[in-house]
Design an enzyme around this catalytic site. Structure first.
Site, PDB file in Angstrom:
ATOM      1  N   GLN A 254       0.819  -1.207   0.000  1.00  0.00           N
ATOM      2  CA  GLN A 254       0.000   0.000   0.000  1.00  0.00           C
ATOM      3  C   GLN A 254       0.853   1.256   0.000  1.00  0.00           C
ATOM      4  OE1 GLN A 254      -3.538  -0.281  -0.398  1.00  0.00           O
ATOM      5  NE2 GLN A 254      -2.469  -2.165  -0.924  1.00  0.00           N
ATOM      6  N   HIS A 257       1.582   2.941  -3.337  1.00  0.00           N
ATOM      7  CA  HIS A 257       0.518   3.627  -4.068  1.00  0.00           C
ATOM      8  C   HIS A 257       0.795   5.120  -4.196  1.00  0.00           C
ATOM      9  CE1 HIS A 257      -2.832   1.149  -5.249  1.00  0.00           C
ATOM     10  NE2 HIS A 257      -2.841   0.506  -4.108  1.00  0.00           N
ATOM     11  N   GLU A 322      -8.955   1.469   5.971  1.00  0.00           N
ATOM     12  CA  GLU A 322      -9.477   0.988   4.694  1.00  0.00           C
ATOM     13  C   GLU A 322      -9.262  -0.527   4.599  1.00  0.00           C
ATOM     14  OE1 GLU A 322      -8.753   1.879  -0.074  1.00  0.00           O
ATOM     15  OE2 GLU A 322      -7.201   2.366   1.394  1.00  0.00           O
ATOM     16  N   HIS A 323      -8.021  -0.960   4.725  1.00  0.00           N
ATOM     17  CA  HIS A 323      -7.677  -2.387   4.693  1.00  0.00           C
ATOM     18  C   HIS A 323      -7.134  -2.798   6.060  1.00  0.00           C
ATOM     19  CE1 HIS A 323      -6.822  -0.813   0.535  1.00  0.00           C
ATOM     20  NE2 HIS A 323      -7.612  -1.828   0.225  1.00  0.00           N
ATOM     21  N   ASP A 356      -7.471  -6.818  -3.585  1.00  0.00           N
ATOM     22  CA  ASP A 356      -7.369  -5.745  -4.576  1.00  0.00           C
ATOM     23  C   ASP A 356      -7.721  -6.225  -5.972  1.00  0.00           C
ATOM     24  OD1 ASP A 356      -6.846  -3.335  -3.421  1.00  0.00           O
ATOM     25  OD2 ASP A 356      -4.709  -3.294  -3.903  1.00  0.00           O
ATOM     26  N   HIS A 415     -52.122  19.525   6.104  1.00  0.00           N
ATOM     27  CA  HIS A 415     -51.946  18.075   6.156  1.00  0.00           C
ATOM     28  C   HIS A 415     -53.170  17.430   6.808  1.00  0.00           C
ATOM     29  CE1 HIS A 415     -47.811  18.954   5.144  1.00  0.00           C
ATOM     30  NE2 HIS A 415     -47.435  17.694   5.245  1.00  0.00           N
TER      31      HIS A 415
END
Length: 435
Positions: A254, A257, A322-323, A356, A415
Site C-alpha cells: 500500500q 501507491h 481501509e484495509h 485488490d 396536512h
C-alpha cells in the site's frame, strides 16, 4: 519505520479538501463546462493533457477497443477474465428484489427497487492506470441492472490521444463500449451536466487526483457520487506468530501507491516490531517505486507496540482503516471484536492484493477513518428505492384521527385537512346510505 508504544500514538484524521486555489480552479472548470459544453471540454483537454482533439474524436471507437487487445499480453486477458468471474459472483449475492406486503385490511406497503439509468465511471490514466478499478466499478453496476455505463479516462499527455490499452481491454471485457478520452475536473463536470457529446449521468464513481475529488464534491447534489476517497491505507494487526517478511511486504503493497498512503503495524510483540522494521528497510531497497513507498512509510507509516492483542484491537477500531489484515494465531476468534474496517483480511495467506485484484469483494473501500460509518462499493450503490403505499378505506377510517393529531401538533393544518376531508366525505356517504 518508526516504532512507538500505543501510549505515544496519536490518531490524526485530516480530510483532504484541497487548497483554496485548487477549490477555486475546480469551481471555475465546472462552471465553464456547464456553460460552454464541448468547446470548454476540448480547451481544457488541450490545456491540461496537452492533447488537441475535435468533438468527433472524444469517443473511443470500436476499432480502438479491438486494437487494444493486440497491445497487451494474453496472460493479462486471461487474468482479467478470471478476476471478473470472481467479482461478478461475489456481487451477484448482493442483489436486492422489490417487495410488497398485503395487510388484512387491504393496505399494501412495499419497496420498489430500480437501477439507476446512467452511471459514469472515472478511470485515472498515466502512471496511475488501474484496469482492476474498471471491473470494480462496472460489474456491481451491471448486476444492479444499470442500462447505460459510460467511462471517462484521460488521454496520454504530450499530444497523444491514446489511452492505456490495459484499461481499454478491461473495459471491453466488462462490457463498456461508451468511453471518452477526457479526464480531470472537466470530465467530472461533463458527466454531471452533459455536453453536446456526452450525455449527463445519475452517478459518478471512481478514483482520481485531488482535482477529480474536488470536482466530485462540487457536482454532488446535481448527481450522486460514490465517495471522496483519500490516500490508500493498510493496518496489519499481528502477534508473534506472524512472518515478518510477509507483514513488511503487505505494508509496502500500500505504501507504493502514494507518498500520502498510510501503512501501520499494530502488535503486542516487540520482537515482531523490530523484525518488521528491519524487513521493510530491506525490501524497500529494490522496490521499483522505492521513492514513493519510502516517503509513505517515513511520513505516514508507523509500528505501534501495544500491551496486548486486545489493546491492539482497540487501536484498530480507532483507526477504522481501509484495509485491515489480521495475522494472528486465531484470526477468526478476533473477528467479533473488530468494529471498524473497510475490508478485513484474515490469516497469513489473505494478503491485501488478493482482495485488490482477485478474490471478489470490491476494492473501492472507505478511507480516512470513514469505515466508522461507510462501506465498500457494492450493488446497492447503483440502485434507488421507492416506497410503495396503497392505503385502503378501512385503514384510513381507522387511522385518520391519529394522523390528523400528529399533523396538527406540527402546525400543519393543510396536512390534517387532507385527511379530514376524506373522513367527512365517507361519514356523509355513510349517513346517506343509512337513510
Amino acid at each position: 519505520m518508526k516504532v512507538k508504544s500505543s501510549k505515544d500514538f496519536k490518531l490524526q484524521r485530516d480530510v483532504e479538501y484541497g487548497t483554496p486555489e485548487q477549490n477555486e480552479t475546480v469551481k471555475q472548470i465546472v462552471a465553464t463546462i456547464k456553460k460552454e459544453g464541448d468547446a470548454a471540454l476540448l480547451r481544457y483537454t488541450e490545456q491540461f493533457d496537452r492533447t488537441v482533439l475535435t468533438a468527433t474524436e472524444l469517443r473511443v471507437t470500436p476499432e480502438e477497443l479491438q486494437a487494444a487487445y493486440s497491445q497487451v499480453e494474453d496472460s493479462f486477458v486471461t487474468a482479467i477474465r478470471a478476476a471478473a468471474v470472481n467479482i461478478r459472483a461475489f456481487h451477484a449475492r448482493q442483489k436486492r428484489s422489490s417487495w410488497m406486503d398485503l395487510q388484512p385490511d387491504g393496505t399494501i406497503l412495499g419497496q420498489i427497487i430500480r437501477p439507476l439509468k446512467r452511471v459514469g465511471v472515472y478511470v485515472p490514466g498515466g502512471t496511475a492506470a488501474y484496469p482492476s478499478s474498471v471491473l470494480m466499478n462496472v460489474i456491481p453496476a451491471q448486476i444492479a441492472g444499470v442500462p447505460e455505463i459510460v467511462m471517462v479516462t484521460p488521454p496520454a499527455t504530450g499530444g497523444k490521444a491514446g489511452i492505456d490499452p490495459y484499461i481499454l481491454v478491461a473495459a471491453a471485457e466488462a462490457g463498456v463500449n461508451e468511453i471518452y478520452r477526457v479526464g480531470g475536473a472537466q470530465a467530472v463536470a461533463a458527466l454531471a451536466f452533459g455536453t453536446e457529446s456526452i450525455a449527463p449521468v445519475d452517478k459518478i464513481c471512481g478514483p482520481g487526483n485531488i482535482y477529480v475529488a474536488l470536482a466530485k464534491r462540487e457536482v454532488y447534489g446535481a448527481v450522486d457520487i460514490d465517495s471522496i476517497a483519500g490516500p490508500s491505507e493498510i493496518v496489519v494487526l499481528a502477534d508473534d506468530t506472524a512472518e515478518p517478511a510477509y507483514v513488511a511486504a503487505d505494508l509496502l503493497s500500500q505504501a507504493e501507491h502514494d507518498t500520502m498512503a498510510s501503512a501501520i503495524l499494530v502488535t503486542p510483540s516487540q520482537s515482531l516490531a523490530d523484525s518488521v522494521a528491519a524487513e521493510v528497510e530491506r525490501q524497500l531497497r529494490d522496490l521499483p517505486r522505492e521513492a514513493v513507498a519510502r516517503a509513505s512509510v517515513e511520513n505516514h507509516g508507523a509500528i505501534i507496540v501495544t500491551e496486548s492483542l486486545q489493546e491492539g484491537i482497540e487501536v484498530v477500531n480507532r483507526l477504522a482503516p481501509e484495509h485491515l489484515e489480521v495475522v494472528a494465531a486465531d484470526p477468526m476468534g478476533l473477528l467479533g471484536s473488530i468494529e471498524n474496517a473497510g475490508a478485513i483480511f484474515l490469516g497469513p495467506y489473505s494478503s491485501e492484493p488478493v482482495g485488490d485484484y482477485f478474490a471478489g469483494p470490491n476494492h473501492i473501500i472507505p478511507t480516512n477513518g470513514t469505515a466508522r460509518f461507510a462501506s465498500p462499493v457494492d450493488v446497492d450503490d447503483f440502485i434507488k428505492k421507492s416506497s410503495l403505499i396503497y392505503y385502503s378505506k378501512e385503514a384510513l377510517l381507522r387511522d385518520g384521527e391519529t394522523i390528523m393529531e400528529l399533523a396538527r401538533r406540527e402546525g400543519l393544518e393543510g396536512h390534517a385537512r387532507a385527511i379530514q376531508i376524506r373522513l367527512e366525505n365517507e361519514a356523509k356517504g355513510g349517513a346517506e346510505d343509512g337513510e
